[in-house]
Motif scaffolding. Sequence first.
Motif, mmCIF file in Angstrom:
data_model
loop_
_atom_site.group_PDB
_atom_site.id
_atom_site.type_symbol
_atom_site.label_atom_id
_atom_site.label_comp_id
_atom_site.label_asym_id
_atom_site.label_seq_id
_atom_site.Cartn_x
_atom_site.Cartn_y
_atom_site.Cartn_z
ATOM 1 N N MET A 1 13.550 -5.768 14.034
ATOM 2 C CA MET A 1 13.947 -5.264 15.349
ATOM 3 C C MET A 1 14.741 -3.965 15.269
ATOM 4 S SD MET A 1 14.808 -8.920 17.126
ATOM 5 C CE MET A 1 15.340 -9.653 15.585
ATOM 6 N N SER A 2 14.585 -3.246 14.182
ATOM 7 C CA SER A 2 15.264 -1.966 14.020
ATOM 8 C C SER A 2 14.813 -0.982 15.094
ATOM 9 C CB SER A 2 14.961 -1.390 12.633
ATOM 10 O OG SER A 2 15.301 -0.024 12.568
ATOM 11 N N GLY A 3 15.775 -0.400 15.789
ATOM 12 C CA GLY A 3 15.444 0.567 16.829
ATOM 13 C C GLY A 3 14.718 1.779 16.292
ATOM 14 N N SER A 4 15.095 2.220 15.092
ATOM 15 C CA SER A 4 14.441 3.396 14.512
ATOM 16 C C SER A 4 13.000 3.090 14.138
ATOM 17 C CB SER A 4 15.217 3.875 13.279
ATOM 18 O OG SER A 4 15.312 2.846 12.310
ATOM 19 N N PHE A 5 12.739 1.878 13.620
ATOM 20 C CA PHE A 5 11.366 1.495 13.299
ATOM 21 C C PHE A 5 10.518 1.419 14.568
ATOM 22 C CE2 PHE A 5 12.316 -0.838 9.053
ATOM 23 C CZ PHE A 5 12.131 0.344 8.370
ATOM 24 N N ILE A 6 11.062 0.789 15.590
ATOM 25 C CA ILE A 6 10.312 0.628 16.838
ATOM 26 C C ILE A 6 9.975 1.985 17.447
ATOM 27 C CG2 ILE A 6 10.466 -0.222 19.206
ATOM 28 C CD1 ILE A 6 12.130 -2.564 18.119
ATOM 29 N N ALA A 7 10.952 2.887 17.480
ATOM 30 C CA ALA A 7 10.715 4.218 18.041
ATOM 31 C C ALA A 7 9.685 4.986 17.226
ATOM 32 C CB ALA A 7 12.034 4.995 18.098
ATOM 33 N N ALA A 8 9.765 4.853 15.904
ATOM 34 C CA ALA A 8 8.832 5.575 15.036
ATOM 35 C C ALA A 8 7.413 5.054 15.192
ATOM 36 C CB ALA A 8 9.282 5.457 13.585
ATOM 37 N N VAL A 9 7.263 3.745 15.305
ATOM 38 C CA VAL A 9 5.930 3.163 15.484
ATOM 39 C C VAL A 9 5.330 3.622 16.811
ATOM 40 C CG1 VAL A 9 4.675 1.006 15.860
ATOM 41 C CG2 VAL A 9 6.338 1.176 13.998
ATOM 42 N N GLU A 10 6.124 3.614 17.859
ATOM 43 C CA GLU A 10 5.627 4.052 19.169
ATOM 44 C C GLU A 10 5.210 5.519 19.146
ATOM 45 O OE1 GLU A 10 8.871 3.121 21.716
ATOM 46 O OE2 GLU A 10 8.271 1.019 22.001
ATOM 47 N N ILE B 1 0.808 -1.220 0.000
ATOM 48 C CA ILE B 1 0.000 0.000 0.000
ATOM 49 C C ILE B 1 0.840 1.269 0.000
ATOM 50 C CG2 ILE B 1 -2.044 -1.026 1.054
ATOM 51 C CD1 ILE B 1 -1.035 -0.101 3.770
ATOM 52 N N PHE B 2 2.160 1.121 0.202
ATOM 53 C CA PHE B 2 3.009 2.312 0.206
ATOM 54 C C PHE B 2 4.463 1.875 0.107
ATOM 55 C CE2 PHE B 2 5.263 5.876 2.384
ATOM 56 C CZ PHE B 2 4.830 6.916 1.567
ATOM 57 N N ALA B 3 5.261 2.676 -0.574
ATOM 58 C CA ALA B 3 6.705 2.441 -0.652
ATOM 59 C C ALA B 3 7.390 3.788 -0.776
ATOM 60 C CB ALA B 3 7.054 1.550 -1.845
ATOM 61 N N THR B 4 8.530 3.920 -0.131
ATOM 62 C CA THR B 4 9.246 5.190 -0.178
ATOM 63 C C THR B 4 10.744 4.943 -0.081
ATOM 64 O OG1 THR B 4 9.464 7.377 0.851
ATOM 65 C CG2 THR B 4 9.105 5.517 2.327
ATOM 66 N N GLU B 5 11.516 5.836 -0.657
ATOM 67 C CA GLU B 5 12.966 5.710 -0.588
ATOM 68 C C GLU B 5 13.448 5.907 0.841
ATOM 69 O OE1 GLU B 5 15.491 7.582 -3.539
ATOM 70 O OE2 GLU B 5 13.738 8.007 -4.773
ATOM 71 N N GLY B 6 14.565 5.248 1.151
ATOM 72 C CA GLY B 6 15.166 5.393 2.467
ATOM 73 C C GLY B 6 14.703 4.326 3.433
ATOM 74 N N LYS B 7 15.185 4.437 4.663
ATOM 75 C CA LYS B 7 14.782 3.531 5.727
ATOM 76 C C LYS B 7 14.826 4.294 7.042
ATOM 77 C CE LYS B 7 19.412 1.705 6.712
ATOM 78 N NZ LYS B 7 20.203 0.481 6.973
ATOM 79 N N GLY B 8 14.202 3.717 8.062
ATOM 80 C CA GLY B 8 14.259 4.344 9.370
ATOM 81 C C GLY B 8 13.026 5.156 9.712
ATOM 82 N N LYS B 9 13.189 6.013 10.691
ATOM 83 C CA LYS B 9 12.073 6.716 11.313
ATOM 84 C C LYS B 9 11.289 7.588 10.346
ATOM 85 C CE LYS B 9 11.120 9.269 15.581
ATOM 86 N NZ LYS B 9 11.730 9.889 16.782
ATOM 87 N N GLN B 10 11.988 8.254 9.425
ATOM 88 C CA GLN B 10 11.297 9.189 8.536
ATOM 89 C C GLN B 10 10.332 8.481 7.593
ATOM 90 O OE1 GLN B 10 14.430 8.378 8.305
ATOM 91 N NE2 GLN B 10 14.959 7.937 6.172
ATOM 92 N N THR B 11 10.610 7.217 7.259
ATOM 93 C CA THR B 11 9.711 6.494 6.359
ATOM 94 C C THR B 11 8.375 6.208 7.039
ATOM 95 O OG1 THR B 11 10.560 4.317 7.019
ATOM 96 C CG2 THR B 11 11.677 5.421 5.208
ATOM 97 N N VAL B 12 8.404 5.944 8.338
ATOM 98 C CA VAL B 12 7.163 5.694 9.075
ATOM 99 C C VAL B 12 6.336 6.973 9.157
ATOM 100 C CG1 VAL B 12 6.182 4.912 11.266
ATOM 101 C CG2 VAL B 12 8.276 3.861 10.395
ATOM 102 N N GLN B 13 7.007 8.102 9.324
ATOM 103 C CA GLN B 13 6.293 9.374 9.349
ATOM 104 C C GLN B 13 5.631 9.657 8.005
ATOM 105 O OE1 GLN B 13 8.672 12.733 10.534
ATOM 106 N NE2 GLN B 13 7.075 14.221 10.072
ATOM 107 N N LEU B 14 6.340 9.366 6.911
ATOM 108 C CA LEU B 14 5.761 9.562 5.583
ATOM 109 C C LEU B 14 4.556 8.652 5.376
ATOM 110 C CD1 LEU B 14 9.000 9.836 3.396
ATOM 111 C CD2 LEU B 14 7.398 11.673 3.958
#
Length: 315
Positions: free
Chosen positions: A221-230, A186-199
Amino acid sequence: MRTEDIFALGLGLTPPWQVLSQRLDTEKTPHELHLVLGADRGATYPCPTCGRNCKAHDFEEFTWRHLNFFQHHCYLTARVPRVTCPKHGTRRIVVPWARPGSNFTLLFEQVVMILAREMPVATVASFVGTTDKRLWRVINHYVAEAMKRVDLSRLKAFGLDETACKRGQRYVTIFIDLDREDRPVIFATEGKGKQTVQLFREHIISKGCHPNRVLEVVSDMSGSFIAAVEEHFPQADLTVDWFHVVQLFTTAVDEVRKAESKERALPKGTRWGVLKGRETAKTQTQAEALQELESEAFATGIAYRVKEQLRWIRR
């Protein structure tokens, strides 16, 4: 039957459109077949807004790349009219073989989209004989049109993961709807980490989904993904996906194997034997190595059993 009539049948032309002339240019490589399309003088054309048949106001010539005629590149050229509609004024008509603003026919674009699902766009461009920049315009158009039709108002659970898309640490993060069996992306974006979850959060809001409606998120178990989801999906429970759990345990088993191999000799075939699942086919050497590891209480054998117990948990 005239040659022009045969081409008209092949193109699926309907009145008032017809093939006026055809020319094969053999001086170019590859050869080019040029078909000139047009209509009889005084023909009427449908208004692009209401469909009412109207007289032509003026004409402008356009050319489109079509599917190859055998091994020859094929081009369609036509003088496309603007019509004067009593209700909507003067407007350029939409030709039946191409979408407005495109330099390719609809059939050519259809083939491009099919090929782009199976191979890199640069490879498609080389295959059809054009530039990847021009093909990306086609792809971006249809992706944007498809995204407009995506309804995310009932989104409750999604998964995300990043994957390398180019050399040099270039990544793309992909989001899927966990409740969709068909076309789950349903969505794809360049990059990885916290900013992708915000987008992604901004995207689903634009599609009518409030972030608080999301109740489950699956990621690695990426720390940036976990922090962004929270941060962006506070109501969601976070689950680590099964693949990454198994990957973590498999890595741990291999570390145990490496450490133990420095202290004592391990059976031949141990390395690949313990990296494979119990139900995965093994060579005779690998099977014998596993049997010896477990029967003689090797630390590697114990670690392997722990990893395999994960399969029971999943069941």
